[in-house]
Design an enzyme around this catalytic site. Structure first.
Site, short mmCIF file in Angstrom:
data_model
loop_
_atom_site.label_atom_id
_atom_site.label_comp_id
_atom_site.label_asym_id
_atom_site.label_seq_id
_atom_site.Cartn_x
_atom_site.Cartn_y
_atom_site.Cartn_z
N HIS A 140 1.00 -1.13 -0.04
CA HIS A 140 -0.04 0.03 -0.03
C HIS A 140 0.88 1.26 -0.04
O HIS A 140 0.66 2.12 -0.63
CB HIS A 140 -0.70 -0.11 1.29
N GLU B 201 2.23 1.90 -3.29
CA GLU B 201 1.25 2.48 -4.06
C GLU B 201 1.15 3.91 -4.02
O GLU B 201 1.06 4.77 -5.04
CB GLU B 201 -0.21 1.88 -3.82
N HIS B 202 1.29 4.43 -2.76
CA HIS B 202 1.27 6.07 -2.59
C HIS B 202 2.48 6.47 -3.01
O HIS B 202 2.27 7.75 -3.69
CB HIS B 202 1.16 6.11 -0.94
N GLU C 109 -4.60 7.79 6.69
CA GLU C 109 -5.69 6.92 6.14
C GLU C 109 -6.04 5.82 6.95
O GLU C 109 -7.49 5.50 7.13
CB GLU C 109 -5.12 6.23 4.84
#
Length: 1027
Positions: A118, A121-122, A199
């Site tokens: 994740h 991805e950022h 998040e």
């Protein structure tokens, strides 16, 4: 950007196991008795020569199975590095789009770095060797009417964007660097850990995420499903440092090892011809490295015997009462042509007569039910049933479980039955045959992900939803797996006993074995005569005739067929999409429904009870690809209906007659009242930013009330009050109708006559038609502040919404505010989220209320709201120089981007109908407002925008309303020493909302843009040019 709750690539499920179980939309599930002729091209996957090899890449010769009205061209290619791409030419596309799916996800997180996939991805958004500026990609898209996003799922990571079609190549150029040459700059890496952490904190009090992680945590630790995949500052920051790990080095290693070209599927949609798109793909993606990595397999079972035959008692944050039972079942992913999970989902999730839900509702034990199949990884599949319980249902939860097994027992005795498959197949054929186009970004994102399913021929990728094989043995095998030994139950309620806390979210739970007497009843449930298979569906369409006329120019607005003291009737024959569909919007203007908060809440209960009583009709219609709903609005009540037109008016007639004869029952009143009270209470536990609109509307609009006020009234409503209220609802009625689609104007007139025949009286109130909601005007030069503490005492996030009220709404002001919102959109996000790292949720936009024009910025953050207000003000102050220094060329690009977005052609009939509906609802009948606004935007000069900034945003005469939703959790780790606490927060505190509103004037409602004369619908002919 975000972690997806999807645990598999299953086409049937859109939410995680044991959170939001899926009963697929009945559009794709259900059935019909009459048969279509089989599609002649279903078996044509490849031509004789499977592919052509150019000097640069391999092109596959495929005969794609497409919907009838799909005018796009498709090509599938493979680059030398084994990256595969589906290219789509759409000559009419206003927006181009692209998506790249990597067949690697959170399951490949290293054990010592949860959330790394994740995090990767950022970071890919933060610059590449070719375009090193960390906001270059987002800035380019913003200047050209674009947007982007990404998600990390268990076994795939998906990136996508859309942009005005003229700028596809530039966007692709920047996008490709994500995969060939990302930077992973140290500064960006350090900052973006905070974004991932923010998040994660956004979801800490979200029951869906909490229960999903709990479900994962209580599984086999040898399967990666068990892991925590979002990541936070501890897993990506603190612990790696303590263990001597350099996270940037680990990111580089992860990207190098797993972002391999052979694991990537690309999908591009644009206006360019396929040869051009192919060349662009080769030029921009050929340098993505291929290390030949194989798609990982996860052979360990997710559930072992010790994880089954358990009841997991969960205490939620919200007031939820749910029962979820999941079964380990055979993996049917590769049986996509017969879809056993879909058939079973349709049957168990049915809501009509004889269904499990209908019986549970009759007993007063349940409100809603959903069911669906779900593959987590190859060989690990689940089927689950999710029931929303009443208080009484929670008390009888064991009986509810037995009823589930009674329904399953009935299925085992009744299935297979070919007619069920035939009806499901025919509905899927019709839905596919007349499929409407969706948004470009969602289209390419979905297709890129679907390309990972290598067992599906690429030529069938557009038609995956079709049922083409009848395999009764597979359905029997699947149904036979639904036994107690393969199951476990999750029971959710605040009243349950718990003894443990889940590691990552702190969810309180307790695990107990199935009681012996429950196991006995589950194994031998017997048959219940109240539970039966669904009946054949009377709403299934068989006539899809459309009299298409080529070469005509579509009309821009509906015509007014009728106007009198009681009603207006708007009509537009579909002249754009030539689909066998229709859309009906019926708006009742009923002043009594919103005369007080009590009347408003009684009206809400009235529509809920009517929908509940007519659920059988609604659900059968939904199974046949028709929809009808009955809702309260701030003008009265509204009915919307849509779907295949053959039986649409029959459905509307049945529904209207049902509403007209409806008499509420006290037992259902009590159940739905309790459900609504729980819903209102739970709204107060939503994430802060999603609560903001309710607080704002309650302050700025007439006859609008906060959730707390609604709750206070709702708890005291009685059945007697409702009975006395219902006869008064339609007093002084005025209604407007829009009928749009493949429907004759004579049928439209019949609808108007039908409604008038059902109206209980003829009291005419000519003021009703103008009784629209209005917003309050803030005094010039005044700032007002509203503060409230969040109900959820454990939520660490606060939220601020900073609204500048510009003036009374006008077309000119709307154009100026729209362009200003376009200009600040990317800098606002880049400054407040990326650079200052204030929070994961940062949002800016123009905001047109009921008579006013506004600009807003919203932030959800762990920071205090006075601190956030300071940073918003600072952004506005510094943006002035950014605007003054902006090159004329960039200013024109922003204008062009906004104009292109405003002038986008309708993608489908639903979108067109929604535009007309909005204009009728607003009462200005400005059906072409976007075209008019685009002309106004095109004429705005940079100096005019500077003047707007100085006169409206930064002026001492600016009117502001600033809402502070404040966390009760004090975060001592945040540094806010620079905040001038004597200056912030600003504004006059609103202590009593009612008293505050009583001091204000209201804005005028929007007026009709022109006079419409009653006219017959124009005759369609091919004498004019096509669009």
């Amino acid at each position: 950007m975000g972690v997806s709750l999807l645990a598999s690539s299953s086409a049937f499920v859109t939410k995680p196991l044991l959170t939001q179980l899926v009963h697929l939309s009945p559009i794709s599930l259900n059935f019909t008795v009459r048969r279509f002729k089989p599609f002649t091209c279903l078996s044509r996957y490849y031509t004789t020569n499977p592919y052509n090899m150019t000097s640069n890449f391999k092109t596959f010769n495929l005969d794609f199975l497409k919907p009838d009205l799909d005018e796009r061209s498709y090509r599938f290619i493979e680059l030398p590095n084994k990256l595969k791409a589906l290219l789509i030419q759409d000559p009419k596309a206003d927006k181009a789009a692209a998506s790249l799916d990597v067949n690697i996800g959170a399951f490949e997180d290293p054990k010592n770095l949860p959330g790394l996939a994740h995090f990767c991805e950022h970071l890919l958004f933060m610059g590449s060797e070719k375009f090193p500026d960390e906001n270059e990609y987002s800035s380019y898209l913003s200047k050209h009417g674009g947007s982007s996003n990404a998600y990390t799922a268990s076994q795939n990571t998906n990136y996508f964007f859309e942009v005005n079609h003229q700028h596809l190549f530039g966007a692709l150029d920047r996008f490709s660097g994500f995969f060939s040459c990302p930077l992973f700059n140290k500064d960006s890496t350090d900052k973006e850990i905070n974004a991932v952490n923010s998040e994660n904190k956004k979801n800490l009090q979200n029951d869906i995420w909490r229960i999903y992680q709990l479900d994962k945590s209580l599984t086999n630790t040898k399967h990666p499903y068990h892991k925590f995949s979002t990541g936070n500052i501890e897993t990506l920051g603190t612990l790696p440092k303590e263990n001597g790990l350099n996270v940037r080095d680990e990111l580089l290693k992860f990207h190098k090892n797993f972002y391999s070209a052979n694991l990537m599927k690309l999908c591009i949609l644009g206006r360019e011809d396929l040869d051009t798109l192919s060349d662009w793909t080769y030029d921009l993606f050929k340098d993505v490295a291929n290390n030949g990595r194989e798609v990982p397999l996860y052979a360990e079972p997710i559930m072992q015997p010790e994880h089954l035959q358990k009841i997991i008692q969960v205490r939620p944050v919200k007031d939820l009462k749910k029962l979820e039972i999941s079964f380990t079942v055979p993996d049917m992913e590769e049986h996509w042509e017969s879809k056993p999970p879909r058939i079973l989902s349709h049957l168990i999730g049915h809501e009509g007569s004889g269904s499990l839900l209908a019986h549970l509702k009759k007993l007063g034990w349940a409100n809603e039910l959903s069911a669906g199949g779900h593959t987590v990884s190859k060989g690990n599949a689940f089927f689950a049933v999710d029931i929303d319980l009443t208080d009484n249902g929670l008390t009888h939860y064991r009986d509810v479980i037995v009823l589930i097994f009674q329904y399953i027992e009935m299925l085992k005795n009744s299935l297979p039955q070919k007619w069920i498959f035939n009806e499901l197949q025919d509905i899927s054929n019709a839905t596919f045959k007349f499929k409407q186009a969706g948004s470009p970004s969602s289209t390419v994102s979905s297709l890129a992900k679907c390309l990972e399913k290598d067992y599906i021929p690429v030529s069938r990728i557009l038609a995956m939803g079709l049922l083409t094989k009848y395999e009764p043995d597979l359905l029997t095998q699947y149904t036979d797996a639904l036994v107690p030994e393969n199951s476990r139950v999750t029971l959710i309620s605040r009243s349950l006993e718990t003894d443990s806390a889940e590691k990552w979210y702190g969810t309180a739970y307790k695990v107990v074995d199935y009681p012996a007497d429950l196991i006995k009843n589950m194994k031998s449930p017997g048959l219940n005569p109240a539970l039966t298979l669904p009946r054949p569906n009377e709403f299934v369409s068989t006539n899809f005739k459309v009299d298409k006329i080529d070469g005509i120019k579509p009309l821009d607005e509906p015509v007014l067929l009728l106007s009198d003291d009681v009603s207006k009737l708007w009509y537009k024959k579909d002249d754009r999409f030539w689909q066998p569909r229709g859309y009906i919007y019926l708006s009742f203007k009923l002043p009594h429904t919103h005369a007080s908060i009590i009347n408003s809440m009684l009206s809400t209960l009235y529509t809920q009870l009517a929908n509940d009583a007519l659920k059988d009709v609604q659900y059968d219609a939904a199974c046949a690809d028709l929809r009808i709903s009955f809702n309260k609005t701030n003008q009265g009540l509204a009915i919307t209906a849509s779907g295949f037109n053959e039986k649409l008016i029959i459905l509307l007639t049945r529904f209207l007659q049902g509403v007209n004869s409806f008499e509420p029952k006290k037992d259902r009143f009590e159940i739905l009242k309790d459900k609504t009270i729980r819903h209102l209470k739970n709204l107060l536990y939503e994430v802060p930013y999603s609560q903001m609109s309710n607080y704002y509307n309650a302050i700025i609009n007439e006859r609008s009330w906060s959730t707390a006020e609604k709750l206070q009234v709702f708890e005291k409503l009685t059945f007697e009050q409702l009975i006395n209220f219902i006869p008064t609802i339609y007093e002084g009625v005025y209604f407007e109708t829009l009928i749009h689609g493949n429907i004759k104007h004579e049928e439209a007139l019949e609808v108007d006559s039908l409604i008038k025949s059902l109206i209980p009286n003829n009291i005419h109130n000519l003021q009703v038609s103008n009784n629209r909601l209005r917003s309050y005007l803030l005094p010039k030069g005044k700032t007002f502040r509203y503060e409230t503490a969040l109900k959820d005492s454990q939520n660490v996030n606060s939220c601020i919404q900073h609204v500048t009220q510009l003036d009374v709404y006008s077309e000119d002001l709307s154009a100026l505010s729209g362009l200003f919102a376009q200009l600040i959109h990317e800098p606002c996000f880049d400054t407040l989220r990326t650079k200052e790292q204030l929070g994961y949720v940062v949002f800016s936009s123009s905001l047109n209320n009921h008579g006013t024009a506004n600009i807003r910025i919203l932030i959800q953050s762990e920071h205090t709201t006075p601190y956030l207000e300071w940073r918003i003000n600072n952004f506005y102050e510094t943006f002035g120089q950014v605007l003054r220094d902006m090159p004329e060329e960039d200013f024109e690009k922003h204008k062009e981007a906004l104009c292109n977005s405003l002038l986008q052609k309708f993608k489908n009939m639903a979108e067109e109908s929604a535009r007309y509906t909005a204009a009728i609802y607003l009462g200005d009948y400005n059906f072409t407002h976007r075209q008019k606004k685009a002309k106004l935007v095109a004429n705005i000069t940079k100096q005019q925008m500077i003047d707007f900034y100085e006169n409206y945003i930064m002026s001492e005469n600016a009117s502001k309303l600033i809402l502070h939703l404040k966390s009760q959790v004090e975060n001592k780790e945040l540094n806010e020493n620079e905040l001038d606490t004597a200056k912030y927060p600003t504004g006059q505190l609103i202590e009593d909302v009612g008293a505050f509103k009583s001091t204000l004037f209201v804005a005028p409602v929007r007026q009709p843009m022109k006079d419409f004369e009653i006219s017959a619908p124009p005759k369609l002919n091919n004498s004019s040019e096509s669009e």
